[in-house]
Motif scaffolding. Structure first.
Motif, PDB file in Angstrom:
ATOM      1  N   GLY A 167       0.812  -1.206   0.000  1.00  0.00           N
ATOM      2  CA  GLY A 167       0.000   0.000   0.000  1.00  0.00           C
ATOM      3  C   GLY A 167       0.846   1.256   0.000  1.00  0.00           C
ATOM      4  N   VAL A 168       1.896   1.257   0.821  1.00  0.00           N
ATOM      5  CA  VAL A 168       2.824   2.393   0.865  1.00  0.00           C
ATOM      6  C   VAL A 168       3.470   2.609  -0.504  1.00  0.00           C
ATOM      7  CG1 VAL A 168       5.032   3.161   1.831  1.00  0.00           C
ATOM      8  CG2 VAL A 168       3.260   2.235   3.338  1.00  0.00           C
ATOM      9  N   LYS A 194       5.369   6.123  -1.776  1.00  0.00           N
ATOM     10  CA  LYS A 194       6.250   6.425  -0.661  1.00  0.00           C
ATOM     11  C   LYS A 194       7.431   5.470  -0.535  1.00  0.00           C
ATOM     12  CE  LYS A 194       3.468   9.707   0.630  1.00  0.00           C
ATOM     13  NZ  LYS A 194       3.837  11.131   0.443  1.00  0.00           N
ATOM     14  N   ALA A 195       7.536   4.469  -1.400  1.00  0.00           N
ATOM     15  CA  ALA A 195       8.633   3.488  -1.300  1.00  0.00           C
ATOM     16  C   ALA A 195       9.005   2.999  -2.688  1.00  0.00           C
ATOM     17  CB  ALA A 195       8.229   2.320  -0.402  1.00  0.00           C
ATOM     18  N   ASP A 196      10.266   2.608  -2.843  1.00  0.00           N
ATOM     19  CA  ASP A 196      10.769   2.124  -4.126  1.00  0.00           C
ATOM     20  C   ASP A 196      10.197   0.734  -4.422  1.00  0.00           C
ATOM     21  OD1 ASP A 196      12.779   2.110  -6.412  1.00  0.00           O
ATOM     22  OD2 ASP A 196      13.382   0.317  -5.297  1.00  0.00           O
ATOM     23  N   TRP A 223      -4.359   2.925  -0.278  1.00  0.00           N
ATOM     24  CA  TRP A 223      -4.911   3.135   1.059  1.00  0.00           C
ATOM     25  C   TRP A 223      -5.631   1.893   1.565  1.00  0.00           C
ATOM     26  CZ3 TRP A 223      -3.462   6.410   4.457  1.00  0.00           C
ATOM     27  CH2 TRP A 223      -3.008   7.682   4.102  1.00  0.00           C
ATOM     28  N   VAL A 224      -6.413   1.249   0.696  1.00  0.00           N
ATOM     29  CA  VAL A 224      -7.138   0.043   1.113  1.00  0.00           C
ATOM     30  C   VAL A 224      -6.155  -1.061   1.505  1.00  0.00           C
ATOM     31  CG1 VAL A 224      -8.691  -1.802   0.357  1.00  0.00           C
ATOM     32  CG2 VAL A 224      -9.198   0.570  -0.245  1.00  0.00           C
ATOM     33  N   GLU A 282      -5.920  -2.576   5.202  1.00  0.00           N
ATOM     34  CA  GLU A 282      -6.223  -4.001   5.365  1.00  0.00           C
ATOM     35  C   GLU A 282      -5.035  -4.766   5.952  1.00  0.00           C
ATOM     36  OE1 GLU A 282      -8.182  -6.333   2.504  1.00  0.00           O
ATOM     37  OE2 GLU A 282      -9.668  -4.807   1.983  1.00  0.00           O
ATOM     38  N   GLY A 283      -3.829  -4.296   5.680  1.00  0.00           N
ATOM     39  CA  GLY A 283      -2.665  -4.954   6.271  1.00  0.00           C
ATOM     40  C   GLY A 283      -2.758  -5.028   7.789  1.00  0.00           C
ATOM     41  N   TRP A 284      -3.285  -3.966   8.373  1.00  0.00           N
ATOM     42  CA  TRP A 284      -3.453  -3.943   9.834  1.00  0.00           C
ATOM     43  C   TRP A 284      -4.757  -4.608  10.271  1.00  0.00           C
ATOM     44  CZ3 TRP A 284       0.527  -2.656  12.766  1.00  0.00           C
ATOM     45  CH2 TRP A 284       1.543  -1.884  12.200  1.00  0.00           C
ATOM     46  N   VAL A 285      -5.863  -4.240   9.614  1.00  0.00           N
ATOM     47  CA  VAL A 285      -7.190  -4.648  10.090  1.00  0.00           C
ATOM     48  C   VAL A 285      -7.483  -6.119   9.851  1.00  0.00           C
ATOM     49  CG1 VAL A 285      -9.667  -4.242   9.783  1.00  0.00           C
ATOM     50  CG2 VAL A 285      -8.089  -2.315   9.845  1.00  0.00           C
TER      51      VAL A 285
END
Length: 212
Positions: free
Chosen positions: A17-18, A23-25, A145-146, A150-153
């Protein structure tokens, strides 16, 4: 063992997601996809091999391959800079199968929280299909964002609660997850599509000739 793997599924979904949020390579995230993909292929293989033909264990473990193959596919694709359409169409297969696993959790396994969680995963993999398979690029931020949420939830928090013996009240948990998903992802949809429309309007406005 499966819930240990689920913890790292949370990590890879968050990182993917990031990445989609810019925000990441991608290549650095690709490496971690391969790590988790390998774990999610080894884990169900061990569980099935030691299940002694127990159909419930085999059913539960079989769904893990869907994610293991996805992360390996994504990781190899990112490192090799391959076209994403193959991952996208495989994601459609996963999204459809996830509906079946949701039904199995509700009706066969009596696990309503994971019945809802499989619906979350079906929705996310459908977004992967639209973004990667059909190239609907305007969904990039929304999908990012989803995936991160979802990675956490759906993975990191449930697995940690299960591993620490604090996964309780299944009916309330399932209802909370369902309401959270509808409200948060609905609000995100409005926010990201509104942002996309506003950017399109601003680009069009800047492109208009200025009369003197």
């Amino acid at each position: 063992m499966a819930y240990v793997g689920l913890l790292y599924v949370g990590a890879v979904l968050f990182l993917n997601g990031v990445m989609l949020l810019g925000k990441a390579d991608p290549k650095s995230i690709g490496v971690f996809n391969i790590f988790v993909g390998a774990l999610q292929v080894i884990t169900p293989t061990v569980l099935i091999a030691t299940a002694l033909a127990d159909p419930v264990t085999i059913l539960s473990a079989s769904g893990i391959y869907l994610f293991g193959f996805t992360y390996l596919y994504v990781g190899i694709g990112l490192l090799g800079d391959f076209d994403s359409s193959g991952v996208g169409w495989f994601s459609l297969f996963v999204a459809i199968m996830a509906l079946g696993y949701s039904y199995a959790n509700f009706q066969l396994l009596g696990d309503s929280p994971f019945g809802v969680i499989w619906l979350y995963w079906s929705f996310l993999w459908l977004l992967f299909f639209l973004l990667l398979g059909l190239k609907r690029e305007k969904l990039t931020r929304y999908t990012g964002w989803v995936a991160a949420i979802e990675g956490w939830v759906t993975a990191a928090i449930p697995s940690f609660l299960i591993l620490t013996g604090n996964w309780r009240n299944p009916s309330a948990t399932a209802l909370t997850l369902a309401v959270f998903g509808v409200v948060v992802f609905g609000a995100l949809w409005w926010g990201t599509t509104h942002e996309w429309s506003l950017r399109g309007f601003q680009r069009g406005h800047r492109a208009m000739p200025v009369s003197r």
